[in-house]
Design a protein around this motif. Structure first.
Motif, PDB file in Angstrom:
ATOM      1  N   ALA A 206       0.847  -1.200   0.000  1.00  0.00           N
ATOM      2  CA  ALA A 206       0.000   0.000   0.000  1.00  0.00           C
ATOM      3  C   ALA A 206       0.881   1.249   0.000  1.00  0.00           C
ATOM      4  CB  ALA A 206      -0.934   0.011   1.211  1.00  0.00           C
ATOM      5  N   ALA A 207       0.313   2.338  -0.517  1.00  0.00           N
ATOM      6  CA  ALA A 207       0.973   3.651  -0.494  1.00  0.00           C
ATOM      7  C   ALA A 207      -0.119   4.697  -0.323  1.00  0.00           C
ATOM      8  CB  ALA A 207       1.751   3.898  -1.789  1.00  0.00           C
ATOM      9  N   ALA A 208       0.225   5.784   0.350  1.00  0.00           N
ATOM     10  CA  ALA A 208      -0.755   6.847   0.583  1.00  0.00           C
ATOM     11  C   ALA A 208      -0.090   8.197   0.393  1.00  0.00           C
ATOM     12  CB  ALA A 208      -1.350   6.751   1.990  1.00  0.00           C
ATOM     13  N   VAL A 209      -0.868   9.143  -0.128  1.00  0.00           N
ATOM     14  CA  VAL A 209      -0.423  10.534  -0.293  1.00  0.00           C
ATOM     15  C   VAL A 209      -1.502  11.428   0.299  1.00  0.00           C
ATOM     16  CG1 VAL A 209       0.101  12.379  -1.930  1.00  0.00           C
ATOM     17  CG2 VAL A 209       0.935  10.058  -2.350  1.00  0.00           C
ATOM     18  N   TYR A 210      -1.077  12.312   1.170  1.00  0.00           N
ATOM     19  CA  TYR A 210      -1.999  13.308   1.731  1.00  0.00           C
ATOM     20  C   TYR A 210      -1.459  14.689   1.396  1.00  0.00           C
ATOM     21  CZ  TYR A 210      -3.999  16.567   5.083  1.00  0.00           C
ATOM     22  OH  TYR A 210      -4.605  17.651   5.658  1.00  0.00           O
ATOM     23  N   ARG A 211      -2.278  15.510   0.738  1.00  0.00           N
ATOM     24  CA  ARG A 211      -1.894  16.888   0.439  1.00  0.00           C
ATOM     25  C   ARG A 211      -2.948  17.813   1.044  1.00  0.00           C
ATOM     26  NH1 ARG A 211       0.083  18.209  -5.355  1.00  0.00           N
ATOM     27  NH2 ARG A 211       2.026  17.547  -4.359  1.00  0.00           N
ATOM     28  N   PRO A 212      -2.568  18.591   2.088  1.00  0.00           N
ATOM     29  CA  PRO A 212      -3.543  19.508   2.696  1.00  0.00           C
ATOM     30  C   PRO A 212      -3.848  20.655   1.759  1.00  0.00           C
ATOM     31  CG  PRO A 212      -1.375  19.865   3.636  1.00  0.00           C
ATOM     32  CD  PRO A 212      -1.254  18.666   2.729  1.00  0.00           C
TER      33      PRO A 212
ATOM     34  N   PHE B 248       3.652   6.436  -8.120  1.00  0.00           N
ATOM     35  CA  PHE B 248       2.423   6.530  -8.905  1.00  0.00           C
ATOM     36  C   PHE B 248       1.376   7.365  -8.171  1.00  0.00           C
ATOM     37  CE2 PHE B 248      -1.864   4.670  -9.047  1.00  0.00           C
ATOM     38  CZ  PHE B 248      -2.253   5.091 -10.301  1.00  0.00           C
ATOM     39  N   ALA B 249       1.219   7.153  -6.864  1.00  0.00           N
ATOM     40  CA  ALA B 249       0.224   7.902  -6.093  1.00  0.00           C
ATOM     41  C   ALA B 249       0.542   9.400  -6.081  1.00  0.00           C
ATOM     42  CB  ALA B 249       0.156   7.352  -4.664  1.00  0.00           C
ATOM     43  N   TRP B 250       1.831   9.726  -5.913  1.00  0.00           N
ATOM     44  CA  TRP B 250       2.225  11.143  -5.932  1.00  0.00           C
ATOM     45  C   TRP B 250       1.979  11.762  -7.307  1.00  0.00           C
ATOM     46  CZ3 TRP B 250       2.929  14.532  -2.317  1.00  0.00           C
ATOM     47  CH2 TRP B 250       3.304  14.122  -1.033  1.00  0.00           C
ATOM     48  N   LYS B 251       2.297  11.033  -8.345  1.00  0.00           N
ATOM     49  CA  LYS B 251       2.104  11.543  -9.699  1.00  0.00           C
ATOM     50  C   LYS B 251       0.628  11.812  -9.962  1.00  0.00           C
ATOM     51  CE  LYS B 251       3.207  10.495 -14.528  1.00  0.00           C
ATOM     52  NZ  LYS B 251       3.810   9.500 -15.449  1.00  0.00           N
ATOM     53  N   LEU B 252      -0.227  10.932  -9.460  1.00  0.00           N
ATOM     54  CA  LEU B 252      -1.663  11.103  -9.656  1.00  0.00           C
ATOM     55  C   LEU B 252      -2.174  12.350  -8.931  1.00  0.00           C
ATOM     56  CD1 LEU B 252      -4.362  10.032 -10.742  1.00  0.00           C
ATOM     57  CD2 LEU B 252      -4.548   8.634  -8.642  1.00  0.00           C
ATOM     58  N   VAL B 253      -1.726  12.540  -7.713  1.00  0.00           N
ATOM     59  CA  VAL B 253      -2.162  13.720  -6.956  1.00  0.00           C
ATOM     60  C   VAL B 253      -1.689  14.995  -7.649  1.00  0.00           C
ATOM     61  CG1 VAL B 253      -1.913  14.951  -4.770  1.00  0.00           C
ATOM     62  CG2 VAL B 253      -2.309  12.491  -4.773  1.00  0.00           C
ATOM     63  N   ASP B 254      -0.436  14.993  -8.119  1.00  0.00           N
ATOM     64  CA  ASP B 254       0.075  16.175  -8.822  1.00  0.00           C
ATOM     65  C   ASP B 254      -0.717  16.450 -10.089  1.00  0.00           C
ATOM     66  OD1 ASP B 254       2.007  16.592  -6.902  1.00  0.00           O
ATOM     67  OD2 ASP B 254       3.583  15.515  -8.000  1.00  0.00           O
TER      68      ASP B 254
ATOM     69  N   PRO C 298       0.119  22.138  -7.184  1.00  0.00           N
ATOM     70  CA  PRO C 298       0.757  22.406  -5.895  1.00  0.00           C
ATOM     71  C   PRO C 298      -0.168  23.062  -4.879  1.00  0.00           C
ATOM     72  CG  PRO C 298       1.448  24.017  -7.531  1.00  0.00           C
ATOM     73  CD  PRO C 298       0.626  22.992  -8.263  1.00  0.00           C
ATOM     74  N   HIS C 299      -1.275  23.696  -5.332  1.00  0.00           N
ATOM     75  CA  HIS C 299      -2.138  24.436  -4.408  1.00  0.00           C
ATOM     76  C   HIS C 299      -3.559  23.889  -4.511  1.00  0.00           C
ATOM     77  CE1 HIS C 299       1.142  27.212  -3.859  1.00  0.00           C
ATOM     78  NE2 HIS C 299       1.182  27.423  -5.154  1.00  0.00           N
ATOM     79  N   THR C 300      -3.984  23.142  -3.508  1.00  0.00           N
ATOM     80  CA  THR C 300      -5.306  22.532  -3.532  1.00  0.00           C
ATOM     81  C   THR C 300      -6.301  23.391  -2.785  1.00  0.00           C
ATOM     82  OG1 THR C 300      -4.861  21.281  -1.499  1.00  0.00           O
ATOM     83  CG2 THR C 300      -4.277  20.252  -3.597  1.00  0.00           C
ATOM     84  N   ALA C 301      -7.568  23.329  -3.215  1.00  0.00           N
ATOM     85  CA  ALA C 301      -8.629  24.076  -2.541  1.00  0.00           C
ATOM     86  C   ALA C 301      -9.223  23.272  -1.392  1.00  0.00           C
ATOM     87  CB  ALA C 301      -9.730  24.445  -3.538  1.00  0.00           C
ATOM     88  N   ASP C 302      -8.881  21.981  -1.297  1.00  0.00           N
ATOM     89  CA  ASP C 302      -9.370  21.127  -0.213  1.00  0.00           C
ATOM     90  C   ASP C 302      -8.330  20.028   0.000  1.00  0.00           C
ATOM     91  OD1 ASP C 302     -10.898  20.027   1.735  1.00  0.00           O
ATOM     92  OD2 ASP C 302     -12.503  19.307   0.434  1.00  0.00           O
ATOM     93  N   ASP C 303      -8.425  19.363   1.157  1.00  0.00           N
ATOM     94  CA  ASP C 303      -7.518  18.244   1.392  1.00  0.00           C
ATOM     95  C   ASP C 303      -7.707  17.176   0.309  1.00  0.00           C
ATOM     96  OD1 ASP C 303      -6.878  19.633   3.600  1.00  0.00           O
ATOM     97  OD2 ASP C 303      -7.655  18.200   5.048  1.00  0.00           O
ATOM     98  N   ALA C 304      -6.609  16.590  -0.122  1.00  0.00           N
ATOM     99  CA  ALA C 304      -6.660  15.521  -1.124  1.00  0.00           C
ATOM    100  C   ALA C 304      -5.845  14.344  -0.609  1.00  0.00           C
ATOM    101  CB  ALA C 304      -6.113  16.009  -2.464  1.00  0.00           C
ATOM    102  N   THR C 305      -6.491  13.172  -0.549  1.00  0.00           N
ATOM    103  CA  THR C 305      -5.831  11.963  -0.044  1.00  0.00           C
ATOM    104  C   THR C 305      -6.078  10.813  -1.011  1.00  0.00           C
ATOM    105  OG1 THR C 305      -6.167  12.693   2.238  1.00  0.00           O
ATOM    106  CG2 THR C 305      -5.625  10.373   1.902  1.00  0.00           C
ATOM    107  N   VAL C 306      -5.033  10.044  -1.282  1.00  0.00           N
ATOM    108  CA  VAL C 306      -5.128   8.848  -2.129  1.00  0.00           C
ATOM    109  C   VAL C 306      -4.493   7.678  -1.373  1.00  0.00           C
ATOM    110  CG1 VAL C 306      -4.319   7.726  -4.227  1.00  0.00           C
ATOM    111  CG2 VAL C 306      -5.142  10.074  -4.320  1.00  0.00           C
ATOM    112  N   LEU C 307      -5.210   6.568  -1.325  1.00  0.00           N
ATOM    113  CA  LEU C 307      -4.690   5.319  -0.763  1.00  0.00           C
ATOM    114  C   LEU C 307      -4.677   4.292  -1.896  1.00  0.00           C
ATOM    115  CD1 LEU C 307      -3.787   3.454   1.540  1.00  0.00           C
ATOM    116  CD2 LEU C 307      -6.211   3.051   2.054  1.00  0.00           C
TER     117      LEU C 307
END
Length: 592
Positions: free
Chosen positions: A363-369, A557-563, A568-577
């Protein structure tokens, strides 16, 4: 008398000690001014003519003297101010008076030539009635000034006057002057200065809330501009204040500032400035900037100052400073809340247990506030190997931001971690989480996907409580998983008795299941179908030729998807598991 700076400084320090009564401070200021008056007197006495009497001239005027009338004409021409010579002639009535324009001096001729176009005035042919030559002067104060000067034999004015002149080309020339009438023998001297310089200076001082004052220390006299009463808030008719009077008008703390400034001017002979807060019903602050006036080598015999009413400016500065302090306090409070929330988030968003690999998964997770760092959200996720060998996988989003959202998120996450050990199906676990959220309060709602993976069967059983549906990535293609029978359930915390149903998905080695929060895909003005399509296109782009084996590749892969989806600037928290099956323990063929 304290005749040197050291003694005066000692007097100043004793007068400004904390707790010294106001009358003692005024006495110190009065002593300082009295000492200076004695210094001036000693200086004048030392530089006076011996005996104190002026010499008398015994020589008489020579017999041959110039023609006085000729000198008078030359004297008028030497005066740099334009002068029109006016003769008052009795009219037909008993009290009527006519005024004749009988001449002008050289400065008047030059002024006309410099400021009026040729032909604006008829040529001079000799004495003529003044208001025949300048008919529009009748509508100004000039007739009144001439009549009063002739009657009283006293100078009249200065007074502003404006009148038009018609130029030969039809243009109207605006004449704006400051006029004065001076009686001189049988004539009246009508003088004017263009631009009303003194009046404009007075108006400029009034608009800017500025005035000047000069206090003569030898005789105690005061000279000021006309704006001083307005700057100090003095009633009409009140005598001009001396320096000691000014000290009586200010607050005690400002009295210390005034004393320090006067001391620096008199004893150190340097420019001084301070703010003076005046007593009275209205809060008024005056900026006092003063310099010494002295003869070469002599004592300071006058204090020249500029006073500026800065009440509005100081009030604005005080309000701005208070706003800055309040903003700083709020920022510190927000930072403290954010720090607590971030630490709590770090505690509830740990890494993944090492035993995942022994059960054939990774598993891998990315959280971007969101971009505003102080607004920490409620995204959470959980993976755990249960005692029966099954794998718990969950991701949720507690609504809102800040400490309340993080607190609810922690409650749900830890509640799920404990409840999962009961071995109950995911439907029951989700129902229990709903009860936890309902008991937390009316505003405590959350969404979640709760799943349990059976390595021995390759089966993923999962529920959806108002959350975006998971995405399955298989053979380089992505699709949204079908919802549980009856559709997704309500979010957690809405209805206490909500029943949830589970969907079942069989996974193959290499399959990747993506769980994510809505902050990853939602955009203002968009809809769910469009957001989901954009997500699938982004997954296909990021997968490319496939996701290489290993946890680091899955994490990349998870980081690439979030990007790709948020930037770089999100309007809401974004999390991928991202959850991947790396080994099939069932022994069944792919697709079973």
């Amino acid at each position: 008398m304290a005749d040197n700076p050291v003694e005066a400084e000692d007097s100043y320090r004793s007068a400004t000690l904390s707790g010294v009564p106001r009358h003692r401070r005024l006495q110190a200021l009065e002593l300082l001014l009295t000492e200076q008056r004695f210094r001036i007197a000693r200086y004048v006495a030392a530089h006076s003519v011996p005996g104190g009497k002026p010499r008398l001239c015994s020589r008489r005027l020579p017999r041959a003297t110039p023609d006085i009338d000729s000198l008078a004409r030359k004297l008028l021409d030497a005066v740099p101010v334009p002068i029109t010579l006016v003769l008052a002639v009795p009219g037909e009535g008993d009290e009527s008076m006519e005024f004749y324009y009988v001449g002008r001096n050289l400065a008047a001729q030059e002024d006309v030539a410099r400021n009026l176009p040729p032909g604006a005035l008829p040529p001079w042919t000799g004495p003529v009635p003044l208001f025949d030559r300048f008919p529009t002067l009748v509508n100004t104060g000039v007739p009144r000034l001439l009549a009063e000067a002739h009657r009283s034999r006293r100078t009249q004015g200065p007074e502003p006057a404006e009148w038009p002149l018609l130029a030969p080309d039809g243009l109207v020339i605006r004449m704006s002057t400051e006029v004065r009438v001076i009686p001189c023998a049988d004539l009246l001297l009508l003088t004017w200065e263009r631009g009303q310089e003194s009046l404009m200076a007075q108006e400029a001082q009034r608009l800017a809330g500025v005035c000047w004052a000069e206090w003569n220390l030898g005789d105690g006299s005061t000279r000021t501009s006309s704006g001083l009463p307005g700057v100090l808030g003095l009633p009409a008719g009140q005598p001009l204040p001396g320096l000691l009077d000014l000290g009586r008008m200010v607050e005690p703390d400002s009295l210390d500032e005034l004393y320090r400034s006067v001391h620096d001017i008199l004893m150190c002979m340097r420019v001084a400035d301070c703010d003076l807060r005046l007593t009275g019903p209205q809060e008024r602050t005056v900026r006092f900037v003063a310099e010494p006036v002295r003869p070469a080598g002599g004592p300071v015999w006058a204090v020249r100052a500029v006073l500026h009413d800065v009440s509005e400016d100081r009030t604005s500065r005080a309000l701005a400073a208070e706003a800055v302090r309040e903003a700083r306090t709020q920022r510190e409070r927000a930072d403290a809340v954010a720090e607590v929330a971030e630490r709590l988030r770090s505690a509830v968003l740990p890494g993944f247990p090492a035993e995942l690999a022994r059960h054939g998964v990774e598993a891998a997770a990315v959280y971007r506030p969101e971009a505003r760092a102080a607004r920490v959200g409620g995204d959470w996720y959980k993976t755990r190997i249960l005692p029966n060998g099954k794998v718990l996988i969950a991701l949720g989003d507690a609504r809102g931001h800040g400490l309340d959202a993080v607190t609810l998120m922690a409650k749900l996450r830890y509640a799920l971690a404990g409840l999962a050990y009961t071995g109950k199906p995911v439907e029951r676990l989700t129902g229990w989480l709903n009860v936890v959220a309902c008991d937390d309060g009316a505003e405590s709602t959350a969404t979640a996907v709760v799943a349990r993976y059976h390595p021995g069967r390759g089966l993923l059983r999962w529920t959806c409580a108002g959350h975006p549906l998971p995405v399955l990535v298989r053979d380089g293609r992505a699709r949204v998983l079908d919802p549980p029978p009856g559709g997704p359930g309500l979010p957690l915390g809405v209805l206490p008795r909500e029943a949830y149903r589970a969907a079942e998905t069989f996974l193959r080695p290499g399959d990747v299941v993506l769980m994510y929060s809505d902050g990853l895909i939602e955009r203002r003005g968009s809809d769910l179908d469009r957001d989901s399509s954009r997500l699938l296109r982004a997954v296909d782009t990021c997968v490319g030729g496939g996701i290489p084996p290993g946890g680091e590749a899955l994490d990349a892969f998870a980081w690439k998807l979030v990007d790709e989806l948020t930037g770089p600037h999100t309007a809401d928290d974004a999390t991928v598991l991202a959850f991947r099956v790396v080994r099939d323990d069932t022994g069944r063929p792919s697709g079973a």
